[in-house]
Design a protein around this motif. Structure first.
Motif, PDB file in Angstrom:
ATOM      1  N   ASP A 143     -36.866 -18.262   4.774  1.00 26.26           N
ATOM      2  CA  ASP A 143     -37.884 -18.371   3.521  1.00 26.26           C
ATOM      3  C   ASP A 143     -39.287 -18.770   4.092  1.00 26.26           C
ATOM      4  N   GLN A 144     -40.031 -17.779   4.227  1.00 27.73           N
ATOM      5  CA  GLN A 144     -41.354 -18.063   4.811  1.00 27.73           C
ATOM      6  C   GLN A 144     -42.335 -19.171   4.144  1.00 27.73           C
ATOM      7  N   SER A 178     -40.581 -12.276   6.537  1.00 23.53           N
ATOM      8  CA  SER A 178     -40.148 -13.793   6.625  1.00 23.53           C
ATOM      9  C   SER A 178     -40.731 -14.230   8.047  1.00 23.53           C
ATOM     10  N   GLU A 189     -31.914 -15.435   6.980  1.00 20.29           N
ATOM     11  CA  GLU A 189     -32.786 -15.672   5.852  1.00 20.29           C
ATOM     12  C   GLU A 189     -33.592 -16.724   6.069  1.00 20.29           C
TER      13      GLU A 189
END
Length: 469
Positions: A340-341, A149, A338
């Motif tokens: 999100d790439q 990520s 978290e």
């Protein structure tokens, strides 16, 4: 080129000889001309990438590059589950209506001085595809869908080495975060800062993408005026700001490089405050003066370093990066569990391989020479009409310039008159907190234009803006 019902029948052959334009550009130009000549009308769907590739006997990557370029220029749009549809309306002869280009109404433009455009035909697509195919071949049996990520390790490793060699940036691969654009990364980093504790200083004039992000997310923002050598340290000291966002490689509008002594003053200032955001945009395009090392190299634990590599790639590929001090990195891991790439793994790994193979360095050396020639052509054209222009900034860096025009007309009037004469230029008021100066300033990007087009564009602007002498 013809249509059978609602589908396009391809009736052309590609020139595969080495001295011709890249294949993706030939495909792009074929469809573009078909749209402009109304052989392909509004609403027509393109053949799928697979069927087009099979018809032309090229790879799907080549066709996809052509389609994405048409998307980026507003000719077609990717309709989910349906395909690529023509969304460009051509202006009818004798009609008062204007064509629709990506949703905006505009006059016909012969020369577009759009900032950010680059010369596409010079991009070595064969080398890019070779690097891409190496990655696909390596991972086709063992491909992890999720990836990292924070960004692919291979890319972060290459960037860590590259930035140290070119800019003196001190970092480990673990300190680098990959993102799509600098503005997106600024938005991400704002999640790590409390609006009650962080007061942001920004250059005036300066990058509006960062400034507006800070404002929209609720931060107190203070405009710090630009001097000829960078931001005013006196005004910064007087302000309540404890974070400053600067672009030291190219101070906005005056386009000068912040000198070493001003960088040292900024480091002294930040030692008792929070952080410096160093936006090192377009450091790759410096033609005359030697590089000054990054501010980050002077205070790696106090500087958040941001850059992008998209200007040296196709415009459909967006890859940016941020180098975080360890204290900020710790906040990232604790608060953004978290992420999100936003950049595809394939693009990241392809660029890492592209750099590792040595292609990027060779390409950069080549385009630097090309853009230096364009820069010289631009200033030659300006000097031929120097009686009309008060000031031009950007003599030895970048792919664009800021031109202050000796006219009583407003910025919007200059833009309109230029467009009426077939030349598109862009305003600069959006970059300012406070309007200053006697004359209006416009932004002209010349990265995608030939030297001949640059001279013609300046000639047409002079004719549009001034009465004959």
């Amino acid at each position: 080129m013809s249509r059978n019902g609602g589908s396009i029948i391809l009736e052309f052959s590609l020139d595969f000889s080495l001295d011709r334009k890249p294949l993706f550009y030939q495909i792009y130009d074929y469809f573009k001309q078909g749209i402009l000549n109304e052989q392909l009308p509004y609403g027509t769907f393109f053949p799928s990438i697979r069927s087009c590739a099979q018809s032309l006997k090229v790879s799907k990557n080549t066709v996809e590059s052509a389609y994405q370029l048409l998307v980026s220029e507003g000719y077609i749009s990717n309709i989910p589950k349906k395909g690529y549809k023509i969304v460009h309306l051509v202006k009818k002869s004798g009609s008062n209506s204007s064509p629709i280009w990506g949703g905006d109404y505009t006059d016909e433009v012969r020369i577009d001085f759009r900032y950010g455009n680059i010369e596409l035909s010079s991009f070595p697509l064969n080398q890019w595809n070779k690097a891409r195919n190496q990655i696909i071949g390596h991972y086709q049996r063992n491909y992890e869908v999720e990836g990292d990520s924070q960004g692919e390790y291979a890319l972060r490793k290459e960037l860590s080495r590259l930035l140290f060699e070119a800019r003196g940036v001190i970092s480990a691969s673990e300190q680098i975060i990959i993102g799509a654009t600098p503005q997106q990364l600024v938005s991400l980093l704002c999640q790590l800062m409390d609006t009650r504790d962080y007061v942001i200083g920004v250059e005036d004039p300066g990058y509006d993408g960062a400034r507006n992000t800070f404002i929209n997310l609720g931060f107190r923002v203070h405009a710090i005026p630009l001097m000829t050598d960078g931001i005013s340290i006196d005004e910064l000291e007087k302000s309540p700001a404890n974070v400053i966002y600067v672009s030291p490689s190219q101070q906005f509008l005056n386009k000068l490089t912040m000198p070493q002594d001003k960088r040292q003053q900024l480091v002294q200032w930040v030692n008792s405050r929070k952080y410096v955001f160093e936006d090192d945009y377009e450091w790759e395009y410096k033609y005359e003066n030697g590089f000054v090392a990054s501010i980050q190299s002077l205070a790696p634990e106090k500087v958040i370093y941001i850059g992008r590599i998209s200007k040296t790639l196709l415009p459909v590929t967006n890859i940016s990066y941020a180098v975080l001090p360890y204290e900020v990195l710790s906040l990232f891991h604790s608060r953004v569990t978290e992420y999100d790439q936003p950049v595809s793994r394939l693009d990241q790994l392809t660029f890492a391989q592209y750099v590792s193979n040595g292609y990027w360095y060779k390409h950069l050396q080549k385009v630097r020479k090309q853009y230096e020639e364009k820069s010289k052509a631009f200033f030659e054209a300006i000097s031929q009409n120097s009686q009309y222009f008060v000031e031009v900034e950007a003599k030895d860096t970048g792919l664009h310039a800021f031109v202050t025009v000796k006219s009583s007309k407003s910025e919007s009037e200059l833009i309109k008159l230029g467009k009426m004469n077939g030349v598109q230029v862009y305003g600069t008021s959006r970059y300012r907190f406070h309007m200053t100066g006697k004359y209006p300033t416009v932004l002209l990007g010349y990265g995608s234009l030939s030297c001949k087009e640059i001279h013609l564009g300046i000639k047409l602007l002079t004719e549009a803006w001034f009465e004959p002498v």
